[in-house]
Design a protein around this motif. Sequence first.
Motif, mmCIF file in Angstrom:
data_model
loop_
_atom_site.group_PDB
_atom_site.id
_atom_site.type_symbol
_atom_site.label_atom_id
_atom_site.label_comp_id
_atom_site.label_asym_id
_atom_site.label_seq_id
_atom_site.Cartn_x
_atom_site.Cartn_y
_atom_site.Cartn_z
ATOM 1 N N TYR A 162 32.490 1.769 71.469
ATOM 2 C CA TYR A 162 33.777 1.935 71.267
ATOM 3 C C TYR A 162 34.483 1.169 72.349
ATOM 4 C CZ TYR A 162 38.066 4.206 69.471
ATOM 5 O OH TYR A 162 39.289 4.445 69.076
ATOM 6 N N GLY A 163 35.843 0.422 72.531
ATOM 7 C CA GLY A 163 36.580 -0.181 73.447
ATOM 8 C C GLY A 163 35.699 -1.470 73.395
ATOM 9 N N VAL A 164 35.072 -1.900 74.443
ATOM 10 C CA VAL A 164 34.471 -3.019 74.715
ATOM 11 C C VAL A 164 33.144 -3.361 73.768
ATOM 12 C CG1 VAL A 164 35.407 -3.383 77.018
ATOM 13 C CG2 VAL A 164 32.937 -2.464 76.554
ATOM 14 N N LYS A 165 32.867 -2.181 73.331
ATOM 15 C CA LYS A 165 31.506 -2.123 72.353
ATOM 16 C C LYS A 165 30.386 -2.871 72.785
ATOM 17 C CE LYS A 165 34.262 -1.973 68.226
ATOM 18 N NZ LYS A 165 34.554 -2.648 66.877
ATOM 19 N N LEU A 166 29.659 -2.235 74.014
ATOM 20 C CA LEU A 166 28.608 -2.977 74.628
ATOM 21 C C LEU A 166 27.370 -3.199 73.534
ATOM 22 C CD1 LEU A 166 28.438 -0.690 77.770
ATOM 23 C CD2 LEU A 166 29.125 -3.139 77.650
ATOM 24 N N SER A 167 27.288 -2.318 72.682
ATOM 25 C CA SER A 167 26.098 -2.366 71.881
ATOM 26 C C SER A 167 26.210 -3.568 70.696
ATOM 27 C CB SER A 167 25.804 -1.026 71.110
ATOM 28 O OG SER A 167 26.832 -0.690 70.285
ATOM 29 N N TYR A 168 27.521 -4.054 70.690
ATOM 30 C CA TYR A 168 27.903 -5.085 69.913
ATOM 31 C C TYR A 168 27.937 -6.409 70.190
ATOM 32 C CZ TYR A 168 28.968 -1.816 66.024
ATOM 33 O OH TYR A 168 28.987 -0.861 65.007
ATOM 34 N N HIS A 169 27.388 -6.416 71.769
ATOM 35 C CA HIS A 169 27.432 -7.766 72.618
ATOM 36 C C HIS A 169 26.024 -7.951 73.221
ATOM 37 C CE1 HIS A 169 31.751 -8.363 71.978
ATOM 38 N NE2 HIS A 169 31.828 -7.209 72.312
ATOM 39 N N GLY A 170 24.985 -7.275 72.515
ATOM 40 C CA GLY A 170 23.559 -7.547 72.776
ATOM 41 C C GLY A 170 23.007 -6.590 73.989
ATOM 42 N N PHE A 171 23.903 -5.481 74.368
ATOM 43 C CA PHE A 171 23.462 -4.878 75.533
ATOM 44 C C PHE A 171 22.784 -3.263 74.966
ATOM 45 C CE2 PHE A 171 26.655 -7.332 77.187
ATOM 46 C CZ PHE A 171 26.067 -7.829 78.257
ATOM 47 N N GLN A 172 22.469 -3.349 73.824
ATOM 48 C CA GLN A 172 22.207 -1.994 73.259
ATOM 49 C C GLN A 172 20.894 -1.462 73.787
ATOM 50 O OE1 GLN A 172 19.904 -0.979 69.726
ATOM 51 N NE2 GLN A 172 21.736 0.286 68.918
ATOM 52 N N GLU A 173 20.180 -2.212 73.679
ATOM 53 C CA GLU A 173 18.409 -1.797 74.116
ATOM 54 C C GLU A 173 18.655 -1.664 75.672
ATOM 55 O OE1 GLU A 173 18.202 -4.159 70.656
ATOM 56 O OE2 GLU A 173 18.912 -4.555 72.366
ATOM 57 N N ALA A 174 19.238 -2.338 76.676
ATOM 58 C CA ALA A 174 19.210 -2.293 77.992
ATOM 59 C C ALA A 174 20.191 -0.871 78.349
ATOM 60 C CB ALA A 174 19.959 -3.332 78.595
ATOM 61 N N PHE A 175 21.313 -0.731 77.458
ATOM 62 C CA PHE A 175 21.816 0.460 77.696
ATOM 63 C C PHE A 175 21.199 1.958 77.439
ATOM 64 C CE2 PHE A 175 24.548 4.316 76.142
ATOM 65 C CZ PHE A 175 25.426 4.067 77.169
ATOM 66 N N LEU A 176 20.277 1.831 76.417
ATOM 67 C CA LEU A 176 19.459 2.874 75.983
ATOM 68 C C LEU A 176 18.443 3.459 76.935
ATOM 69 C CD1 LEU A 176 18.611 2.309 72.167
ATOM 70 C CD2 LEU A 176 20.492 3.845 73.103
ATOM 71 N N CYS A 177 17.968 2.498 77.787
ATOM 72 C CA CYS A 177 17.102 2.778 78.744
ATOM 73 C C CYS A 177 17.884 2.996 80.221
ATOM 74 C CB CYS A 177 16.079 1.538 79.082
ATOM 75 S SG CYS A 177 14.967 1.918 80.304
ATOM 76 N N GLY A 178 18.942 2.390 80.267
ATOM 77 C CA GLY A 178 19.648 2.410 81.541
ATOM 78 C C GLY A 178 20.245 3.832 81.675
ATOM 79 N N LEU A 179 20.839 4.355 80.675
ATOM 80 C CA LEU A 179 21.424 5.620 80.555
ATOM 81 C C LEU A 179 20.582 6.659 80.825
ATOM 82 C CD1 LEU A 179 23.870 7.747 79.890
ATOM 83 C CD2 LEU A 179 22.978 7.652 77.467
ATOM 84 N N GLY A 180 19.399 6.998 80.803
ATOM 85 C CA GLY A 180 18.276 7.837 81.015
ATOM 86 C C GLY A 180 17.947 7.475 82.379
ATOM 87 N N ALA A 181 17.716 6.262 82.927
ATOM 88 C CA ALA A 181 17.429 5.945 84.418
ATOM 89 C C ALA A 181 18.779 6.336 85.231
ATOM 90 C CB ALA A 181 17.341 4.660 84.698
ATOM 91 N N ALA A 182 19.864 6.209 84.748
ATOM 92 C CA ALA A 182 20.856 6.561 85.741
ATOM 93 C C ALA A 182 21.333 7.998 85.741
ATOM 94 C CB ALA A 182 22.244 5.862 85.059
ATOM 95 N N MET A 183 20.949 8.852 84.560
ATOM 96 C CA MET A 183 21.275 10.040 84.763
ATOM 97 C C MET A 183 20.044 10.859 85.769
ATOM 98 S SD MET A 183 21.914 11.072 80.677
ATOM 99 C CE MET A 183 21.806 12.732 81.000
ATOM 100 N N VAL A 184 18.905 10.390 85.666
ATOM 101 C CA VAL A 184 17.955 10.776 86.591
ATOM 102 C C VAL A 184 18.329 10.474 87.922
ATOM 103 C CG1 VAL A 184 15.527 10.694 87.390
ATOM 104 C CG2 VAL A 184 16.026 10.722 84.909
ATOM 105 N N LEU A 185 18.635 9.498 88.273
ATOM 106 C CA LEU A 185 19.098 8.891 89.641
ATOM 107 C C LEU A 185 20.463 9.740 90.132
ATOM 108 C CD1 LEU A 185 18.347 4.976 89.945
ATOM 109 C CD2 LEU A 185 17.141 6.986 91.091
ATOM 110 N N ALA A 186 21.378 9.678 89.219
ATOM 111 C CA ALA A 186 22.564 10.485 89.665
ATOM 112 C C ALA A 186 22.259 12.187 89.962
ATOM 113 C CB ALA A 186 23.515 10.484 88.442
ATOM 114 N N ALA A 187 21.516 12.644 89.141
ATOM 115 C CA ALA A 187 21.150 14.196 89.271
ATOM 116 C C ALA A 187 20.495 14.401 90.661
ATOM 117 C CB ALA A 187 20.318 14.885 88.246
ATOM 118 N N TYR A 188 19.534 13.226 90.960
ATOM 119 C CA TYR A 188 18.736 13.175 92.067
ATOM 120 C C TYR A 188 19.571 13.053 93.452
ATOM 121 C CZ TYR A 188 14.877 12.517 95.642
ATOM 122 O OH TYR A 188 14.180 12.295 96.456
ATOM 123 N N GLY A 189 20.437 12.111 93.270
ATOM 124 C CA GLY A 189 21.135 11.652 94.416
ATOM 125 C C GLY A 189 21.970 12.800 95.145
ATOM 126 N N LEU A 190 22.677 13.628 93.992
ATOM 127 C CA LEU A 190 23.510 14.586 94.262
ATOM 128 C C LEU A 190 22.660 15.784 94.918
ATOM 129 C CD1 LEU A 190 25.960 15.208 91.327
ATOM 130 C CD2 LEU A 190 26.291 14.010 93.291
#
Length: 325
Positions: A162-190
Amino acid sequence: MTSSAEARSFAAGTIAAESKLRSYARLGKLDVYDYYPAIAVALSAVLPQDGRPLSAVLLTSALFLFGSVFVIMSMVALDDVTGYRDGSDTANYGPDDPLRNKRRKPLVAGALTVPEALRFAWVTAAVGAVLWAAAVQTAPYRPTWTVVLIAVLFVVSLQYSYGVKLSYHGFQEAFLCGLGAAMVLAAYGLTAGHFSGLLLVEGVLFGFGPLMFGVYSNTNDIPGDRAVGRPTVAARVSAKGNAVFIGALSAAEFLLGAAASATGVAPWWFVLLMLPVTALRLRQYLVGFRTGDIMRARRIGFRVHRVGFVLLIAANLIAGTGAAA
């Protein structure tokens, strides 16, 4: 009470009517929980350590978890709105594809309207933002990189389709992996207060789970995605190229764990502990590309991911107690 569109669908015999509450739960994909154990992976790396304020760690982790649920509900609801508007969901979940459950797309099924879906998305986004802000406020540690990561994660999640639609600009696969990695790191950092190379590796491996059942879904959805110009790798390359790409991802998952063990970022035994994931990933690939059953391979991907995050949690507990030093 059912909507008029749902009633028409029901009368046509294509889908049974169900409650609005159930339709909203389907819109938010509450039955797909595979990003949420990211918090457990992070927590398992923190709890074995001495000197942590346990009550604050648990409260922060709980707030971040519930915030994650609401943010991801908003993200997937907006994804459904875009998929319905551009016709890709109708194509991928239409009568020509009996392998997909139409109920999982309440807009396609006629159970919800676009305005209802958008209201749901913005309300859940607001609740998620409040809960993540509360997690930051109650956290025992607030390193700048973690706070920035959480803010970026919130904004980018809502821009997935939605909005800029990252998954419509070739970033879908990177996003799917990056979301999980970012959630692990964010929870750990806090909860830990510092960056960890091992948790980065674990975060990426965790993110590989959603990525790897995502790319099999994309393989099944090639006609619909091509029709609306959604540039997934599967939609852009040949069938052979897609098979090579998914094979390379499968190998990269193993190689990341092997490299972490070899360089000392992870314990020497880490790659051995994760071998069941490698074996299951090979089975997934053979079912998908040798047997040709892409949707069965996708289902195997869920199992691989769930085995994987359990092993990541086990790795942290073992490392934290020094049982395999």
